[in-house]
Design a protein around this motif. Structure first.
Motif, PDB file in Angstrom:
ATOM      1  N   ALA A 219       0.950  -1.215   0.090  1.00  0.00           N
ATOM      2  CA  ALA A 219       0.007  -0.118   0.041  1.00  0.00           C
ATOM      3  C   ALA A 219       0.903   1.176  -0.062  1.00  0.00           C
ATOM      4  CB  ALA A 219      -0.995   0.022   1.199  1.00  0.00           C
ATOM      5  N   VAL A 220       0.220   2.431  -0.334  1.00  0.00           N
ATOM      6  CA  VAL A 220       0.815   3.757  -0.220  1.00  0.00           C
ATOM      7  C   VAL A 220       0.082   4.440   0.805  1.00  0.00           C
ATOM      8  CG1 VAL A 220       1.426   5.814  -1.449  1.00  0.00           C
ATOM      9  CG2 VAL A 220       2.006   3.606  -2.425  1.00  0.00           C
ATOM     10  N   LEU A 221       0.647   4.859   1.773  1.00  0.00           N
ATOM     11  CA  LEU A 221      -0.289   5.407   2.876  1.00  0.00           C
ATOM     12  C   LEU A 221       0.098   7.020   2.820  1.00  0.00           C
ATOM     13  CD1 LEU A 221       0.911   3.158   5.895  1.00  0.00           C
ATOM     14  CD2 LEU A 221      -1.038   2.725   4.180  1.00  0.00           C
ATOM     15  N   THR A 222      -1.113   7.836   2.873  1.00  0.00           N
ATOM     16  CA  THR A 222      -1.228   9.167   3.136  1.00  0.00           C
ATOM     17  C   THR A 222      -2.084   9.640   4.285  1.00  0.00           C
ATOM     18  OG1 THR A 222      -2.985   9.416   1.585  1.00  0.00           O
ATOM     19  CG2 THR A 222      -0.660   9.287   0.476  1.00  0.00           C
ATOM     20  N   GLY A 223      -2.235  10.881   4.705  1.00  0.00           N
ATOM     21  CA  GLY A 223      -3.092  11.243   5.447  1.00  0.00           C
ATOM     22  C   GLY A 223      -4.638  10.655   5.332  1.00  0.00           C
ATOM     23  N   ALA A 224      -4.889  10.770   4.100  1.00  0.00           N
ATOM     24  CA  ALA A 224      -6.261  10.294   3.776  1.00  0.00           C
ATOM     25  C   ALA A 224      -6.367   8.626   4.078  1.00  0.00           C
ATOM     26  CB  ALA A 224      -6.633  10.367   2.358  1.00  0.00           C
ATOM     27  N   ALA A 225      -5.164   8.077   3.854  1.00  0.00           N
ATOM     28  CA  ALA A 225      -5.469   6.528   4.101  1.00  0.00           C
ATOM     29  C   ALA A 225      -4.099   6.076   4.843  1.00  0.00           C
ATOM     30  CB  ALA A 225      -5.297   5.793   2.592  1.00  0.00           C
TER      31      ALA A 225
END
Length: 259
Positions: A219-225
């Motif tokens: 996965a690629v994680l960001t503030g939204a995910a």
């Protein structure tokens, strides 16, 4: 196991992008030499245009370290430490095939890449500010406690798997001869981190498959995910929590402070 960054870390560093890959089938026989050299050559070519301190990826980490109260030239993110070593010595250290490959990919992208033995992590793993009572095991087998407020990788048992975020990984969860399954984490803070980390994740998965390992969930994680659930596995012969401590000689010494 769930991997995530705390809300406080996300709030302090809203541009943070993290790539995560689970991989199995890790052995000391993986053939990586030609691939390590190819990625290292990419880094050498970039270093020929100027030192690593000028790379936007590295500058972003220097700003982050300064924001947490660290002197950036004293405590470097792992990618900068590896690039600096490559510039000065001309080569990267060889410690374990998977670590060698991830070190080479790290310098090619100028992004810190951590490799953690999943069997050495208890429960969820969160990148958060330390309380100060977490236990960090060095590669020499000593025990330290992160400073309160220091960013660390902490598991449910209160074990710190890093000091100063991407500066120095714990010997406890480092890749060793017995490691068979890992969680690989790459983190970027620069302006194009979203695209760069996504490419790095794709590169990791391609390279893992090419050398005979088994890339799994990613996965690629960001503030939204911000969170990633690591799939469960029923390992045969899960290690005794007190066996194989770094001072037993089983842990692989890192090429940089992070791995």
């Amino acid at each position: 196991m769930r991997f995530q960054h705390s809300a406080a870390v996300r709030a302090a560093f809203p541009d943070l992008v993290a790539g995560v890959v689970v991989a199995a089938g890790i052995t000391t026989d993986l053939a990586v030499a030609s691939r390590v050299e190819a990625f290292t050559d990419r880094a050498r070519a970039r270093l020929a245009t100027g030192p690593e301190a000028g790379f936007p990826e590295i500058q972003a980490w220097r700003r982050a370290f300064a924001a947490t109260g660290l002197k950036p030239t004293q405590y470097r993110c792992a990618a900068e430490a590896l690039l600096r070593r490559l510039r000065l010595d001309g080569e990267l250290p060889r410690v374990h095939p998977l670590v060698d490959l991830c070190n080479a990919i790290s310098v090619a992208y100028a992004v810190p890449v951590a490799v953690l033995d999943t069997d050495r992590i208890s429960g969820d793993l969160t990148v958060r500010h330390a309380r100060g009572d977490e236990e960090y095991v060095t590669f020499a087998g000593g025990v330290e406690h992160p400073e309160p407020g220091e960013v660390t990788f902490a598991d449910a048992a209160g074990r710190a798997h890093a000091r100063r975020w991407t500066n120095r990984q714990s010997g406890w969860s480092a890749v060793r001869a017995q490691t068979s399954r890992v969680l690989i984490v790459a983190e970027g803070l620069h302006a194009t981190a979203g695209a760069d980390v996504a490419r790095l994740v794709d590169t990791l998965r391609t390279e893992l498959a090419a050398i005979g390992a088994t890339p799994g969930a990613h996965a690629v994680l960001t503030g939204a995910a911000p969170a990633f659930d690591v799939p469960e596995e029923a390992p045969a012969g899960r290690p005794d929590p007190e066996a194989g401590r770094p001072d037993s000689g089983q842990a692989v010494s890192p090429g940089a402070r992070w791995r």
